[in-house]
Write an enzyme that holds these catalytic residues in place. Structure first.
Site, mmCIF file in Angstrom:
data_model
loop_
_atom_site.group_PDB
_atom_site.id
_atom_site.type_symbol
_atom_site.label_atom_id
_atom_site.label_comp_id
_atom_site.label_asym_id
_atom_site.label_seq_id
_atom_site.Cartn_x
_atom_site.Cartn_y
_atom_site.Cartn_z
ATOM 1 C CE LYS A 11 0.589 3.264 4.748
ATOM 2 N NZ LYS A 11 -0.291 3.847 5.491
ATOM 3 C CE1 TYR A 51 1.990 9.135 2.426
ATOM 4 C CE2 TYR A 51 3.088 8.790 4.794
ATOM 5 C CZ TYR A 51 2.576 7.380 3.890
ATOM 6 O OH TYR A 51 2.273 6.621 4.389
ATOM 7 C CG PHE A 59 -4.837 12.450 7.478
ATOM 8 C CD1 PHE A 59 -3.881 12.247 5.974
ATOM 9 C CD2 PHE A 59 -5.839 13.140 6.671
ATOM 10 C CE1 PHE A 59 -3.771 12.274 4.978
ATOM 11 C CE2 PHE A 59 -5.881 12.694 5.332
ATOM 12 C CZ PHE A 59 -4.402 12.075 4.464
ATOM 13 N NE ARG A 87 -3.041 2.418 -4.741
ATOM 14 C CZ ARG A 87 -3.117 3.854 -4.063
ATOM 15 N NH1 ARG A 87 -1.920 4.097 -3.031
ATOM 16 N NH2 ARG A 87 -4.519 4.664 -3.955
ATOM 17 C CB THR A 93 -7.254 4.844 1.745
ATOM 18 O OG1 THR A 93 -6.657 5.280 0.889
ATOM 19 C CG2 THR A 93 -6.709 5.483 3.077
ATOM 20 N NE ARG A 104 -3.920 0.088 3.160
ATOM 21 C CZ ARG A 104 -3.564 1.307 1.920
ATOM 22 N NH1 ARG A 104 -4.473 1.437 1.137
ATOM 23 N NH2 ARG A 104 -2.359 1.993 1.517
ATOM 24 C CG ASN A 118 -3.206 2.130 5.060
ATOM 25 O OD1 ASN A 118 -2.179 2.365 5.648
ATOM 26 N ND2 ASN A 118 -3.825 2.927 5.028
ATOM 27 C CG HIS A 121 2.726 3.914 0.581
ATOM 28 N ND1 HIS A 121 2.355 5.403 0.287
ATOM 29 C CD2 HIS A 121 3.958 4.230 -0.529
ATOM 30 C CE1 HIS A 121 2.347 5.252 -0.784
ATOM 31 N NE2 HIS A 121 3.952 4.851 -1.451
ATOM 32 C CD GLU A 132 5.202 7.306 -3.610
ATOM 33 O OE1 GLU A 132 5.438 5.361 -3.737
ATOM 34 O OE2 GLU A 132 4.403 7.626 -3.871
HETATM 35 P P1 DAT Z 1 -3.029 5.689 0.126
HETATM 36 O O1 DAT Z 1 -2.376 5.131 1.466
HETATM 37 O O2 DAT Z 1 -4.307 3.992 0.385
HETATM 38 O O3 DAT Z 1 -2.612 5.690 -1.137
HETATM 39 P P2 DAT Z 1 -3.948 8.262 0.914
HETATM 40 O O4 DAT Z 1 -2.194 8.931 -0.197
HETATM 41 O O5 DAT Z 1 -4.748 8.549 0.664
HETATM 42 O O6 DAT Z 1 -4.232 7.419 0.564
HETATM 43 O O7 DAT Z 1 -3.385 8.479 3.083
HETATM 44 C C1 DAT Z 1 -2.184 8.372 3.034
HETATM 45 C C2 DAT Z 1 -1.870 7.442 4.122
HETATM 46 O O8 DAT Z 1 -2.819 8.789 5.132
HETATM 47 C C3 DAT Z 1 -2.955 6.691 3.930
HETATM 48 O O9 DAT Z 1 -2.471 5.350 3.665
HETATM 49 C C4 DAT Z 1 -3.642 6.628 6.031
HETATM 50 C C5 DAT Z 1 -3.689 7.864 6.232
HETATM 51 N N1 DAT Z 1 -5.298 8.597 5.791
HETATM 52 C C6 DAT Z 1 -5.669 9.079 4.415
HETATM 53 N N2 DAT Z 1 -6.605 9.572 4.703
HETATM 54 C C7 DAT Z 1 -6.720 10.023 5.781
HETATM 55 C C8 DAT Z 1 -7.926 10.211 6.567
HETATM 56 N N3 DAT Z 1 -8.733 10.781 5.788
HETATM 57 N N4 DAT Z 1 -7.939 10.212 7.936
HETATM 58 C C9 DAT Z 1 -6.981 9.594 9.151
HETATM 59 N N5 DAT Z 1 -5.642 8.881 8.069
HETATM 60 C C10 DAT Z 1 -5.905 9.298 6.663
HETATM 61 MG MG MG Z 2 -1.262 7.711 -1.474
#
Ligand code: DAT
Ligand code: MG
Length: 141
Positions: A11, A51, A59, A87, A93, A104, A118, A121, A132
């Site tokens: 990222k 996304y 968010f 992962r 996350t 992370r 973080n 991805h 993807e």
């Molecule tokens: P991951 O990247 O661990 O698969 P995710 O798909 O749930 O997590 O979310 C995508 C991204 O969005 C994540 O890397 C960081 C951000 N994110 C997720 N949950 C969040 C939250 N509660 N508040 C702020 N940012 C968030």
């Molecule tokens: Mg995810």
């Protein structure tokens, strides 16, 4: 288990902090093969597709803004179990609670921002990986 492919994004915070090498080193040191790699600034279309599952969440707008704010690096990695394996390398996350030893957990931290930054991805299932990879590397066989 069969050989899999996963889609990884380094990222914008990883690029800005010059952590590309450190993160790619961990992927290669684990034994996964990097089979495609491209640095570019993501388009709004790519991020909306990538996304889509998060659309409507609080968010979502800050997430898409952050991901499009500066160059990122898209990577395809291959290996047995690479989807779950990456992962696991990435950690959970939120970088505050991500385990030490993970990307992370070792390299990330929280900031007072509306979105969690973080570093990486990784696809979360074979279906997500196929979807993807087609977004970031259209036509890749
Ligand atoms: P991951 O990247 O661990 O698969 P995710 O798909 O749930 O997590 O979310 C995508 C991204 O969005 C994540 O890397 C960081 C951000 N994110 C997720 N949950 C969040 C939250 N509660 N508040 C702020 N940012 C968030
Ligand atoms: Mg995810």
């Amino acid at each position: 288990m069969t050989t899999q492919r996963t889609l990884i994004l380094l990222k914008p915070d990883a690029v800005q902090r010059s952590l590309r090498g450190e993160i790619l080193r961990r992927i290669e040191a684990k034994g996964y093969e990097i089979t495609a790699l491209a640095q570019r600034t993501a388009t709004a279309e790519e991020l909306a597709a990538h996304y889509a599952e998060h659309e409507g969440k609080p968010f979502y707008a800050p997430l898409v803004e952050y991901m499009g704010s500066a160059p990122l690096v898209a990577v395809v990695a291959e290996g047995e179990g690479v989807i779950e394996g990456f992962r696991s390398l990435a950690g959970s996350t939120n970088p505050t609670s991500a385990a030490p030893g993970t990307i992370r957990g070792d390299l990330g931290r929280e900031w007072d921002l509306p979105v969690i930054q973080n570093l990486v991805h990784g696809s979360d299932s074979p279906e997500s990986a196929a979807r993807e990879i087609e977004i970031w590397f259209p036509g890749l066989a």
